[in-house]
Design a protein around this motif. Structure first.
Motif, PDB file in Angstrom:
ATOM      1  N   ASN A  12       0.769  -1.241   0.000  1.00 23.78           N
ATOM      2  CA  ASN A  12       0.000   0.000   0.000  1.00 23.78           C
ATOM      3  C   ASN A  12       0.805   1.300   0.000  1.00 23.78           C
ATOM      4  O   ASN A  12       0.239   2.375   0.136  1.00 23.78           O
ATOM      5  CB  ASN A  12      -0.957   0.014   1.201  1.00 23.78           C
ATOM      6  N   GLY A  14       2.506   2.255  -2.593  1.00 20.02           N
ATOM      7  CA  GLY A  14       2.465   2.799  -3.949  1.00 20.02           C
ATOM      8  C   GLY A  14       3.442   2.131  -4.905  1.00 20.02           C
ATOM      9  O   GLY A  14       3.779   2.701  -5.946  1.00 20.02           O
ATOM     10  N   LYS A  15       3.873   0.930  -4.584  1.00 22.45           N
ATOM     11  CA  LYS A  15       4.850   0.256  -5.438  1.00 22.45           C
ATOM     12  C   LYS A  15       4.300  -0.021  -6.839  1.00 22.45           C
ATOM     13  O   LYS A  15       4.959   0.257  -7.834  1.00 22.45           O
ATOM     14  CB  LYS A  15       5.283  -1.080  -4.798  1.00 22.45           C
ATOM     15  N   SER A  16       3.079  -0.550  -6.892  1.00 26.57           N
ATOM     16  CA  SER A  16       2.505  -0.865  -8.206  1.00 26.57           C
ATOM     17  C   SER A  16       2.272   0.392  -9.021  1.00 26.57           C
ATOM     18  O   SER A  16       2.485   0.407 -10.230  1.00 26.57           O
ATOM     19  CB  SER A  16       1.150  -1.553  -8.062  1.00 26.57           C
ATOM     20  N   THR A  17       1.832   1.424  -8.341  1.00 27.78           N
ATOM     21  CA  THR A  17       1.581   2.685  -9.041  1.00 27.78           C
ATOM     22  C   THR A  17       2.876   3.166  -9.691  1.00 27.78           C
ATOM     23  O   THR A  17       2.907   3.583 -10.846  1.00 27.78           O
ATOM     24  CB  THR A  17       1.048   3.740  -8.052  1.00 27.78           C
ATOM     25  N   GLU A 122       3.276  14.409  -2.560  1.00 29.99           N
ATOM     26  CA  GLU A 122       2.730  15.642  -3.142  1.00 29.99           C
ATOM     27  C   GLU A 122       2.065  16.462  -2.028  1.00 29.99           C
ATOM     28  O   GLU A 122       1.543  15.916  -1.069  1.00 29.99           O
ATOM     29  CB  GLU A 122       1.734  15.312  -4.266  1.00 29.99           C
ATOM     30  N   ALA A 146       4.171   8.924  -7.018  1.00 32.77           N
ATOM     31  CA  ALA A 146       4.003   8.004  -8.140  1.00 32.77           C
ATOM     32  C   ALA A 146       2.721   8.345  -8.886  1.00 32.77           C
ATOM     33  O   ALA A 146       2.660   8.278 -10.109  1.00 32.77           O
ATOM     34  CB  ALA A 146       3.954   6.564  -7.635  1.00 32.77           C
ATOM     35  N   GLU A 147       1.722   8.738  -8.114  1.00 30.82           N
ATOM     36  CA  GLU A 147       0.436   9.013  -8.725  1.00 30.82           C
ATOM     37  C   GLU A 147       0.472  10.266  -9.591  1.00 30.82           C
ATOM     38  O   GLU A 147      -0.126  10.313 -10.649  1.00 30.82           O
ATOM     39  CB  GLU A 147      -0.618   9.165  -7.631  1.00 30.82           C
TER      40      GLU A 147
HETATM   41  P1  GDP Z   1       1.473  -1.212  -3.378  1.00 32.40           P
HETATM   42  O1  GDP Z   1       0.641  -2.129  -2.552  1.00 32.40           O
HETATM   43  O2  GDP Z   1       2.704  -0.785  -2.653  1.00 32.40           O
HETATM   44  O3  GDP Z   1       1.771  -1.732  -4.744  1.00 32.40           O
HETATM   45  O4  GDP Z   1       0.604   0.134  -3.533  1.00 32.40           O
HETATM   46  P2  GDP Z   1      -0.330   0.633  -4.729  1.00 32.40           P
HETATM   47  O5  GDP Z   1       0.485   1.070  -5.897  1.00 32.40           O
HETATM   48  O6  GDP Z   1      -1.382  -0.380  -4.968  1.00 32.40           O
HETATM   49  O7  GDP Z   1      -0.936   1.939  -4.061  1.00 32.40           O
HETATM   50  C1  GDP Z   1      -1.659   1.912  -2.856  1.00 32.40           C
HETATM   51  C2  GDP Z   1      -2.588   3.108  -2.789  1.00 32.40           C
HETATM   52  O8  GDP Z   1      -1.843   4.316  -2.719  1.00 32.40           O
HETATM   53  C3  GDP Z   1      -3.474   3.234  -4.022  1.00 32.40           C
HETATM   54  O9  GDP Z   1      -4.744   3.666  -3.616  1.00 32.40           O
HETATM   55  C4  GDP Z   1      -2.781   4.325  -4.835  1.00 32.40           C
HETATM   56  O10 GDP Z   1      -3.697   5.019  -5.651  1.00 32.40           O
HETATM   57  C5  GDP Z   1      -2.208   5.207  -3.756  1.00 32.40           C
HETATM   58  N1  GDP Z   1      -1.023   5.947  -4.225  1.00 32.40           N
HETATM   59  C6  GDP Z   1       0.021   5.481  -4.919  1.00 32.40           C
HETATM   60  N2  GDP Z   1       0.912   6.471  -5.182  1.00 32.40           N
HETATM   61  C7  GDP Z   1       0.398   7.584  -4.621  1.00 32.40           C
HETATM   62  C8  GDP Z   1       0.845   8.938  -4.539  1.00 32.40           C
HETATM   63  O11 GDP Z   1       1.899   9.331  -5.060  1.00 32.40           O
HETATM   64  N3  GDP Z   1       0.071   9.808  -3.848  1.00 32.40           N
HETATM   65  C9  GDP Z   1      -1.093   9.411  -3.260  1.00 32.40           C
HETATM   66  N4  GDP Z   1      -1.783  10.329  -2.597  1.00 32.40           N
HETATM   67  N5  GDP Z   1      -1.544   8.163  -3.342  1.00 32.40           N
HETATM   68  C10 GDP Z   1      -0.814   7.247  -3.999  1.00 32.40           C
END
Ligand code: GDP
Ligand code: GDP
Length: 460
Positions: A12, A14-17, A122, A146-147
């Motif tokens: 959670n 943001g790795k996938s993002t 951000e 990342a977003e």
């Molecule tokens: P992972 O489990 O580490 O792969 O995380 P995800 O990529 O699935 O992201 C987890 C949550 O964080 C999702 O709801 C994303 O939309 C959110 N997220 C990812 N990057 C950012 C960012 O740069 N800013 C914000 N505010 N949310 C983010």
């Protein structure tokens, strides 16, 4: 053999993002062989001129029970073992959690190169979380979103030397790439020149017709071009590697050069967006103005953006050959600059003529100096002597009869310089006091022009 970067961190963050942003649609599932689990993904990443492979450890559920935690650990260790470097992602909004410490431990033990990234950075809400990241002992966290695609320039800067070193290592013994400041005892003014392997990254931005392509062509001359135009950051921007009077430099150009490259497409419309993108990838931004029509809305916007993005800024006033009353004009420009861009106090303003080549040496000196100041580190000891003096000269206010106490200050980052001041009631300190300290830092440690970040943190 492509350089491999593993993206690791708890669920959670943001790795996938981030993976998706780096890889886009160039996803290659490599785990189709029997016996290989499906929880590691690989993809071919592109970041500016860099090409590498990313390994994603995403797809794990939040680790609530022990078996899952063990699996997470095993998966991370496997990814670390496969990779040349690791990008360790934390969530700047959540701050550092115990699970992050577990990952930090694994990485400290197993990975040769760790880049720490505080994602979701951000906006301002994330600053405290970013600062907590220092406590992991993995160096300065890079601020990422990342977003929103922010911080990719810093990621590029952090990765480029690692990738270059790894490529060099295939031919010869790799020279260690030291890029991070470790100069704790460094006196003020200790400059950190870029390693030769890593060129100075400069963006030239400005309105259409300001003279950007004329300027870059003048800098290039005929014989200094090291690499031809190549598609850079995106298809819309182009970067050139060159030797700028002895300094390996990469210049990001926007609309101007594309025009010369005869790729005609809506140049006027794209130029602002291009400029904004180039700013993210640059260390030093040269804002090129047309002396005849300086400080137009567009110029101000991009200069302000460069400052907010934390770039070193040099303002160059072009077409100086057309001026008759140079002294008067210069005075007028300086006044306007101070009035319209007070946040960039002390930034160098250089007059040039791209057409005749006059002033190009001064421009280069200003760029190198801005870069040096941007990289500067002030020792904690000096900083605290300075803080004591500042407080004595002008004590902070005493709301409700209790004087706000500033305990100590430390420089937490460079590029640009960032400071944290521990104090008793940060929320009560007026903005004017922050400005007083920032201006003091600028003057007393000779850091004109560079954006300075100053955060107050609470400590009773
Ligand atoms: P992972 O489990 O580490 O792969 O995380 P995800 O990529 O699935 O992201 C987890 C949550 O964080 C999702 O709801 C994303 O939309 C959110 N997220 C990812 N990057 C950012 C960012 O740069 N800013 C914000 N505010 N949310 C983010
Ligand atoms: P760009 O759109 O910012 O890349 O601008 P160009 O480099 O294409 O220049 C726009 C126009 O300004 C061209 O006609 C140039 O010849 C002219 N120009 C550029 N630099 C100078 C200069 O220093 N002096 C004068 N007089 N004209 C210049």
């Amino acid at each position: 053999m492509s350089f491999k970067l593993a993206i690791v961190g708890r669920p959670n963050v943001g790795k996938s993002t981030l993976f998706n942003r780096l890889v886009g649609k160039r996803l290659a599932l490599v785990d189709d062989q029997p016996g290989v689990t499906r929880d590691l993904r690989e993809g071919e990443a592109r970041l500016g001129d860099l090409r590498f492979t990313v390994i994603d450890t995403a797809g794990l559920e939040e680790a609530t029970d022990e078996s899952l935690q063990g699996r997470m650990r095993a998966l991370t260790e496997r990814a670390v073992g496969m990779a040349d470097a690791c990008l360790f992602v934390i969530d700047a909004r959540a701050g550092v959690l115990p699970a992050d410490e577990v990952f930090a431990d694994i990485l400290r033990r197993k990975s040769a190169h760790v880049i720490l990234a505080a994602n979701k950075a951000e906006g301002n809400a994330a600053e405290a979380g970013v600062l907590e990241g220092y406590g992991l002992g993995l160096g300065e966290p890079l601020r990422l979103s990342a977003e929103h695609g922010e911080g990719l320039g810093e990621l590029h800067a952090a990765l480029a030397p690692l990738i270059e070193a790894s490529e060099a290592a295939t031919d010869a013994e790799a020279a260690p790439v030291t890029d991070v400041d470790v100069d704790e005892e460094g006196e003020t003014g200790a400059a950190h020149a870029p390693t030769p392997a890593r060129p100075l990254q400069v963006a030239v931005v400005g309105r259409p017709n300001a003279g950007k392509s004329t300027l870059i062509n003048a800098i290039l001359g005929e014989d200094r071009l090291l690499t031809g135009p190549e598609a850079g950051i995106t298809r819309d921007a182009i970067s050139l590697g060159l030797d700028w009077a002895g300094t390996p430099t990469r210049i990001f150009d926007t609309a101007g050069m594309r025009k010369k490259a005869k790729v005609q497409d809506k140049v006027e419309k794209l130029s602002v967006a291009d400029g904004l993108r180039a700013v993210k990838f640059a260390e030093v931004v040269v804002v090129l103005l047309d002396a005849q029509i300086p400080f137009e809305q567009q110029d101000l916007r991009i200069a302000d953006l460069a400052e907010r993005e934390g770039r070193a800024v040099v303002v160059a006033v072009n077409k100086w050959d057309l001026e008759t009353d140079r002294q008067g004009k210069l005075r007028e420009l300086k006044e306007e600059f101070a009035r319209l861009l007070p946040q960039m106090k002390g930034a160098p303003l250089v007059t040039v003529s791209a057409k005749t080549g006059r002033g190009l040496d001064r421009l280069r000196d200003a760029v190198l100096r801005a870069h040096e100041v941007w990289n500067r580190r002030v020792s904690t000891a000096r900083l605290n002597r300075w803080l004591a003096g500042m407080v004595e000269m002008h004590p902070p206010p005493a709301p409700g009869g209790r004087r706000i106490r500033l305990r100590y200050a430390t420089q937490v980052k460079t590029r640009p310089p960032g400071f944290v001041v521990m104090c008793s009631a940060p929320e009560k300190l007026p903005e004017s006091y922050r400005r007083y300290l920032i201006n003091g830092l600028r003057e007393d440690f000779d850091m004109p022009g560079t954006p300075i970040r100053l955060t107050f943190r609470s400590q009773a």
